[in-house]
Motif scaffolding. Structure first.
Motif, mmCIF file in Angstrom:
data_model
loop_
_atom_site.group_PDB
_atom_site.id
_atom_site.type_symbol
_atom_site.label_atom_id
_atom_site.label_comp_id
_atom_site.label_asym_id
_atom_site.label_seq_id
_atom_site.Cartn_x
_atom_site.Cartn_y
_atom_site.Cartn_z
ATOM 1 N N LEU A 394 6.937 6.064 -4.942
ATOM 2 C CA LEU A 394 5.804 5.294 -4.884
ATOM 3 C C LEU A 394 5.596 4.988 -3.325
ATOM 4 O O LEU A 394 4.815 4.227 -2.853
ATOM 5 C CB LEU A 394 6.034 3.878 -5.591
ATOM 6 N N ARG A 395 6.740 4.986 -2.603
ATOM 7 C CA ARG A 395 6.665 4.822 -0.955
ATOM 8 C C ARG A 395 5.845 5.774 -0.421
ATOM 9 O O ARG A 395 5.226 5.632 0.397
ATOM 10 C CB ARG A 395 8.105 4.755 -0.446
ATOM 11 N N TYR A 402 0.855 0.817 -3.386
ATOM 12 C CA TYR A 402 0.997 0.071 -4.686
ATOM 13 C C TYR A 402 2.593 -0.358 -4.920
ATOM 14 O O TYR A 402 2.760 -0.922 -5.964
ATOM 15 C CB TYR A 402 0.690 1.219 -5.791
ATOM 16 N N ILE A 403 3.350 -0.447 -3.763
ATOM 17 C CA ILE A 403 4.744 -1.127 -4.120
ATOM 18 C C ILE A 403 4.729 -2.436 -4.287
ATOM 19 O O ILE A 403 5.499 -2.924 -5.285
ATOM 20 C CB ILE A 403 5.518 -0.573 -2.630
ATOM 21 N N ALA A 404 3.846 -3.040 -3.662
ATOM 22 C CA ALA A 404 4.062 -4.662 -3.972
ATOM 23 C C ALA A 404 3.376 -4.848 -5.323
ATOM 24 O O ALA A 404 3.732 -5.932 -5.904
ATOM 25 C CB ALA A 404 2.929 -5.266 -2.842
ATOM 26 N N ASP A 514 0.430 -5.364 0.708
ATOM 27 C CA ASP A 514 -0.764 -4.916 0.050
ATOM 28 C C ASP A 514 -1.569 -5.596 -1.019
ATOM 29 O O ASP A 514 -2.782 -5.539 -1.233
ATOM 30 C CB ASP A 514 -0.741 -3.423 -0.379
ATOM 31 N N PHE A 515 -0.697 -6.442 -1.565
ATOM 32 C CA PHE A 515 -0.856 -7.227 -2.752
ATOM 33 C C PHE A 515 -0.170 -8.626 -2.500
ATOM 34 O O PHE A 515 1.184 -8.473 -2.429
ATOM 35 C CB PHE A 515 -0.606 -6.310 -4.320
ATOM 36 N N LEU A 516 -0.584 -9.510 -2.900
ATOM 37 C CA LEU A 516 -0.052 -11.009 -2.710
ATOM 38 C C LEU A 516 -0.280 -11.658 -4.109
ATOM 39 O O LEU A 516 -1.182 -11.730 -4.715
ATOM 40 C CB LEU A 516 -0.805 -11.677 -1.646
ATOM 41 N N VAL A 530 8.034 -12.400 -3.822
ATOM 42 C CA VAL A 530 8.282 -11.554 -4.777
ATOM 43 C C VAL A 530 9.068 -10.198 -4.268
ATOM 44 O O VAL A 530 9.080 -9.464 -3.415
ATOM 45 C CB VAL A 530 6.974 -10.727 -5.206
ATOM 46 N N PRO A 531 10.356 -10.230 -4.886
ATOM 47 C CA PRO A 531 11.482 -9.350 -4.310
ATOM 48 C C PRO A 531 11.091 -7.885 -4.508
ATOM 49 O O PRO A 531 10.449 -7.428 -5.696
ATOM 50 C CB PRO A 531 12.881 -9.867 -5.078
#
Length: 545
Positions: A394-395, A402-404, A514-516, A530-531
């Protein structure tokens, strides 16, 4: 058979064995999970009224065996390689054996084909059904007519449309195959069989859609009106049609874009040329040049009966181009084997040693162009293999974009939340354009065991949260997932910061992630830390066996 087995071994290089974002594939996974758990043909608690049901049913059966993504990859690879084998047998009736073989090799290594071997799209099953129907129709035209064969053919047509609606406009290709061959069937017999195929296709299409709409209406009557307000954006996302169909537009204008469809089909990197000045015009011209050469090749080397099949191929392309406002070339996969074989047949023609120099230069230029297209697809194959072989794939997929979201999904799965208490923003920005956030919405549906809402575009900005808070509190939304503008820009699996700086004149300004994830409180939004969890998702989350 050797071609199919060899391609299956090649596809092993593309298998990460983990979840990777796939938009429609994530949607199918969430629906199949609901079916397997006995919740019915629903998505996020709402009825699915725009997707044919066969593939979700098959996929739910796969989940009952194992929810691991590796088994899904095995199933999809089997379907794709079976379709390669069947299409190769079909092409032997239309082109030389050499063109049929190398044409199918080119198909197997085409980006839009090979990428399906690891994601939950319905296309692989659909391609098997369409190719099996065409091959059976060819046998019907070459041999003594058989009622058993005709019934089997009609069943395959029914199943293909129950898998993908595009089976309706693929049916003429199946009917046309009946006319190829010198079997004992009379013209009247072939006409009746063709009419039955087209009638079955139309009847299946309209009856299935009517049944799904009727069941959906009854289901919606039982839903809380406040929840029902979220149905329209979900329905739009599920449909794959609204917002894409060219309503009230000039069909002739979109038909002229058929060249763009063909260019993207053979060379996916051409899509990136649209970022450059005059890029769209160059792509359109290249696609039309290729399409006209294919038409010339089909007309030159086909008898009267075979030309009917090529006309059906052209009809499918024309209908798609005329009715869709933007190219979605995955819909062209049923005709890709024919187009690819025609291009290879042209490429294998000997270059004339005599005659005008311009003719020889044109032939060499065409070979160079085809070589560049093949090189482009092989490059994408190598890049996908590189991404899949990473310890944390995914990296690399989508440059880690999309990792976050992957971490947010896992974080939410640890919480017991009321139904529809998680929402996600409706739009985001990438490459300087505002885009529908449907891919992330569907990804979160697959990654999370909670029902997800899509917030309206007017209530998706955490920087000015008044509208968002009012909307969320009215619907008891506890968490909101925001997708900030993508910076630096992403192109395929790579970060495009330099291209962004060059085209916009300013350097990228990356967001914290990229996502919060925000917690919705009474008077404000609280950013949640988020860890990151490096262990990839190897099985479908939320699945209870």
């Amino acid at each position: 058979m050797g071609l199919a087995v060899g391609m299956a071994l090649v596809y092993l290089l593309l298998q990460p064995g983990t979840w990777v974002p796939s938009s429609d594939g994530d949607l199918f996974l969430s629906i199949a999970r609901n079916l397997a758990e006995g919740q019915g043909y629903v998505s996020n608690g709402f009825p699915v009224i725009k997707l044919p049901p066969l593939w979700p049913v098959v996929l739910s059966g796969v989940l009952t065996l194992s929810s691991r993504f590796l088994l899904l990859a095995v199933v999809q690879t089997f379907f794709l390689c079976t379709a390669l084998f069947l299409f190769h047998r079909i092409l032997l009736r239309y082109v030389s054996a050499r063109a049929a073989f190398w044409g199918m090799v080119a198909v197997g290594l085409n980006f839009h084909w090979f990428r399906l071997c690891r994601i939950a799209y319905s296309d692989p099953l659909f391609l098997v059904l369409v190719s099996a129907a065409m091959l059976l129709a060819l046998h019907e035209g070459e041999r003594r007519p058989s009622v058993f064969r005709l019934v089997a053919l009609l069943i395959l047509v029914f199943l293909s449309i129950a898998t993908r609606w595009i089976g309706l406009i693929s049916a003429p290709m199946v009917a046309a195959a009946l006319w190829v061959g010198n079997g004992k069937a009379t013209r009247l017999c072939r006409s009746i069989s063709s009419a039955l195929i087209l009638a079955t296709a139309a009847g299946t299409f309209f009856s299935l859609r009517a049944v799904l709409a009727m069941v959906g209406d009854k289901y919606m009557q039982k839903i809380d009106p406040l929840f029902a307000q979220s149905f329209e954006p979900i329905d739009t996302t599920l449909s794959g049609l609204r917002g894409i169909l060219a309503a009230n537009q000039s069909y002739s204008f979109y038909l002229a874009q058929a060249g763009t469809w063909i260019a993207y089909l053979f060379g996916q990197p051409m899509e990136f040329l649209s970022l450059l000045p005059m890029g769209n015009a160059l792509v359109l011209l290249a696609g039309w040049a290729l399409l006209l050469l294919i038409v010339w090749q089909a007309g030159l080397n086909s008898d009267g009966a075979s030309k009917v099949t090529w006309l059906a191929v052209g009809l499918l392309i024309a209908l798609l181009a005329a009715r869709w406002t933007r190219p979605n070339v995955r819909y062209l996969l049923p005709v890709l084997p024919f187009l690819s074989a025609a291009v290879i047949e042209l490429t294998l023609r000997p270059v004339p040693r005599e005659g005008p120099n311009a003719k020889r230069l044109a032939a060499q230029g065409f070979r160079l162009f085809v070589g560049l297209l093949i090189f482009g697809n092989l490059t994408l194959f190598a890049i996908d293999s590189w991404a899949a072989r990473a310890s944390e794939p995914l990296r690399r997929f989508a440059a880690g974009q999309y990792i976050a979201l992957h971490d947010i999904g896992r974080h939410l799965n640890k919480k017991e939340l009321p139904s529809h208490s998680v929402a996600i923003s409706a739009t985001y920005e990438n490459l300087g354009r505002t885009r529908l956030n449907s891919s992330s919405y569907r990804a979160l549906m697959a990654l999370s065991r909670h029902s997800i809402r899509m917030a309206p575009a007017s209530a998706s900005c955490p920087d000015d949260p008044a509208d968002l808070l009012e909307w969320a509190q009215l619907r008891d939304v506890k968490y909101f997932v925001h997708r900030p503008p993508t910076e630096p820009w992403r192109i395929y699996h790579f970060s495009a910061g330099r291209i962004q700086s060059w085209l916009t004149g300013h350097p990228p300004d990356p967001p914290p992630a990229d996502f919060l994830l925000y917690r919705v409180r009474d008077s404000d939004l609280q950013l949640v830390s988020v860890p990151h969890q490096s262990e990839p998702v190897r099985a479908l989350p939320g699945w209870r066996q």
